[in-house]
Design a protein around this motif. Sequence first.
Motif, PDB file in Angstrom:
ATOM      1  N   UNK A  26       0.833  -1.208   0.000  1.00  0.00           N
ATOM      2  CA  UNK A  26       0.000   0.000   0.000  1.00  0.00           C
ATOM      3  C   UNK A  26       0.866   1.256   0.000  1.00  0.00           C
ATOM      4  N   UNK A  27       0.419   2.259  -0.714  1.00  0.00           N
ATOM      5  CA  UNK A  27       1.126   3.544  -0.761  1.00  0.00           C
ATOM      6  C   UNK A  27       0.148   4.683  -0.453  1.00  0.00           C
ATOM      7  N   UNK A  28       0.414   5.494   0.556  1.00  0.00           N
ATOM      8  CA  UNK A  28       1.516   5.357   1.519  1.00  0.00           C
ATOM      9  C   UNK A  28       1.310   4.140   2.416  1.00  0.00           C
ATOM     10  N   UNK A  29       2.401   3.657   2.963  1.00  0.00           N
ATOM     11  CA  UNK A  29       2.321   2.455   3.786  1.00  0.00           C
ATOM     12  C   UNK A  29       1.583   2.755   5.085  1.00  0.00           C
ATOM     13  N   UNK A  30       1.037   1.704   5.665  1.00  0.00           N
ATOM     14  CA  UNK A  30       0.355   1.865   6.963  1.00  0.00           C
ATOM     15  C   UNK A  30       1.323   2.388   8.018  1.00  0.00           C
ATOM     16  N   UNK A  31       2.530   1.884   7.978  1.00  0.00           N
ATOM     17  CA  UNK A  31       3.529   2.292   8.978  1.00  0.00           C
ATOM     18  C   UNK A  31       3.812   3.785   8.908  1.00  0.00           C
ATOM     19  N   UNK A  32       4.077   4.300   7.704  1.00  0.00           N
ATOM     20  CA  UNK A  32       4.432   5.720   7.560  1.00  0.00           C
ATOM     21  C   UNK A  32       3.264   6.622   7.945  1.00  0.00           C
ATOM     22  N   UNK A  33       2.053   6.219   7.589  1.00  0.00           N
ATOM     23  CA  UNK A  33       0.898   7.064   7.913  1.00  0.00           C
ATOM     24  C   UNK A  33       0.650   7.096   9.418  1.00  0.00           C
ATOM     25  N   UNK A  34       0.800   5.945  10.077  1.00  0.00           N
ATOM     26  CA  UNK A  34       0.609   5.907  11.533  1.00  0.00           C
ATOM     27  C   UNK A  34       1.696   6.707  12.235  1.00  0.00           C
ATOM     28  N   UNK A  35       2.922   6.632  11.725  1.00  0.00           N
ATOM     29  CA  UNK A  35       4.012   7.420  12.334  1.00  0.00           C
ATOM     30  C   UNK A  35       3.692   8.908  12.272  1.00  0.00           C
ATOM     31  N   UNK A  36       3.146   9.376  11.159  1.00  0.00           N
ATOM     32  CA  UNK A  36       2.764  10.792  11.045  1.00  0.00           C
ATOM     33  C   UNK A  36       1.690  11.156  12.058  1.00  0.00           C
ATOM     34  N   UNK A  37       0.707  10.277  12.237  1.00  0.00           N
ATOM     35  CA  UNK A  37      -0.348  10.559  13.213  1.00  0.00           C
ATOM     36  C   UNK A  37       0.201  10.586  14.637  1.00  0.00           C
TER      37      UNK A  37
END
Length: 754
Positions: A311-322
């Motif tokens: 998935x783009x953006x990845x789940x990891x990167x999006x959660x890190x931003x939150x």
Amino acid sequence: MDVSPLLDDTFNAIEWINGNYKKYVAEEDKLSATERSATSAANDDDTIALEFISQSVLKLHLYMQQVHCAVEESSQKLVFDMPRIIKEAVILQAEVEELKKRMQAMRKEMTNVQEETGDCMAALERLNTMQTKLQKAKESLQESDGWGNLISELEDCFEHNDLKGAFDKLLSLQKSLQVQEQLVGHAERLEQVEGFKNRLEALASPNVVQCFADGSIEQAKKYVGIFAGIERSSQLEQYYRAVQKNSLQQKWKQILDMPATENSAHKFLSLYYNHLLEHCKQQVKWCAQVFNSTNGNFQPIIVVTELLPSLQPTRESYIVQLLKTCNERLELLEEYALANHNFTTQLNAFLMHSKIELPSKMHTSIVQSVYGYFQKFIEQYPRIEETQLSTQVDKLLLSQPTAADSVHHLENCNQKIFAWLSEACERCKNITDDLALCRLIEIISSILKKMLEIFSKTQRQIALSIGQGTENWAALQCAMSLLQCLSDFQIKLHKFEKGMQKRMTTLKEMLSAAASSTTIYSIYTDQEQINLRKSIEKYQRESVETENSYSSAIFFTSIYEQIKVHCIDTHDIALNVLLQPVEGHLLNIQSTMSSTSDALMPENMPAFSFVPQECITQIGQYLLTLPQHLEPLLFTPSPLLKQALEICNIKYTQSSIPCADTLLSLVVEQCCHLYQSQILQIKNLPLTSAKQFAVDIEYLSNVVEELGLSISTNLSQILILLKANPDNYLALSGGCEPRLVTAIRQMRNIVSTQ
């Protein structure tokens, strides 16, 4: 007589004889009354035994005679039949030899026949092989003549984008190629056919993508047949997965681009998982109608396993931003972990309900695709949890102005801290499935040490609040309350640790079953699982090593030890509070006597009087008032205070003695020790002064007896030695401690006669 036991391997002659004898006696007892009375005069027990023996011996002789006759008869019969048996054996041996000769002759004949016909059979086989090759060559030549026509017809279909015609011609071309296998140039023709397959696939691919996107079952079935005919079913499945992943990727971006309200920002993962699950259910039904093979039914599941990591953006990167922009980071992680768990559970339930049995590798792929990205947050969780707990505890454990305020504050802190720790453990379960439990235990241990530091500071506040030589009942109340608070802390810790032990055991069991499960535990490598099990076993091993001292302690052994130390120190503070007035009064003895050195001088010693000195009477009056001050605190102590006192001194464990009486006895014991030390500081003691000190000790003894106690043994011996006549000192000092005898003798300037 039953002789069958004689054949038994475990035959026992004594038991057999006794058994038969008992049967014989029983039969004798069954005689009629008249018969028994007639014989009773003549026969006694010995007579019966002799009759039994004689009858038994007679029967055994008869049995032996029968056996001998049977053996003799069998022997004669065997001797009579032996010549006949030998004759028949000789005849049988001759027949065997004859049969053996016939078999050898037959084998020789078969060998001759095989040699004669072998060449003929080989020639027939060669002729049959040549005929087959000639037939194939004939067919290949015929097909070769039509190969060019098929090629031109196929090219014409490609020019007119006739997919159906091109497919039919390509099938004919494949059959023709199989027939031409024996001709020269077969490899080139094979490459040519593969090229036509590629062109047919390229011609069909736009329509394939469109029908998969539209969900047309009829069109999809048509293309499934075409791709199966050209042996390209795997490529068709790839087209299907690519179309589905593209659609789901667009849905992912739509969810992330939703208005950034609080709910949508936090619920994005649950929303997407719900959509993905519904999509998967629909596609499983669709694929069951379209694809013929079993692998076709697995395609929606394979889509999930390939989609989530890409998935783009990845789940990891999006959660890190939150997480960077949110203060409630643990709540967010808990929500995302719950979303992962719910999605996996619902997907497995759907597969079970649909009776779809996936290979074990595919189950592992599902777990890796769902939980793989979350492993980073599992590793970060302890640090985030430690930050939040430390912040909460630091705000709570603020210094208070007075000792009473500090104790009251600690009573409230106990409840709050263990509530926070329980919430942290629950978060550890929800976020990491207890994979971070060992690290969390270390964090909790540091938090508990902070709490014990506050207990230590409160102890110092109470100790500093004690006035010199005055009664400090408020400080005593604070010390008792602090003991109760420490006991409450220990009980809550014990209960908390029990829950942790159960979860640690469950975690070890889950790790052992990780290889065959579809849970988050299977995302860890074998080495990571081994390291985690070693950490768990380390705690369990420490539990075994310390079970003699702390039977329930596994994780917080050092905390329990510090609690015990704090309890003892607080109890000592309480004793110091109670002994402070006594020490002040004892100092008055010294203040009334001038001293040029550390030793009290004889000219300043008190003169003899029948009444005790004022400082001693003040001590006595103070001791007599202690029960009324201690009873409200300790006569019926709370279970918490009772437990804390039992930790401090084993004397409190005596259930028949109230805690107030035990504490009073400890005060009296220390009082006697202080008084004894005060007396032993004197270097020269006149007779009148010795009598005065004896009166003082007797008064103190009477006061202590009124309290239901007694003065110490050493003080009693000092009283005896002070009252002893100098002329008979050594005789009267018998049974006393030698050290005291010597000290009092030197103090009274009594010359030793020994």
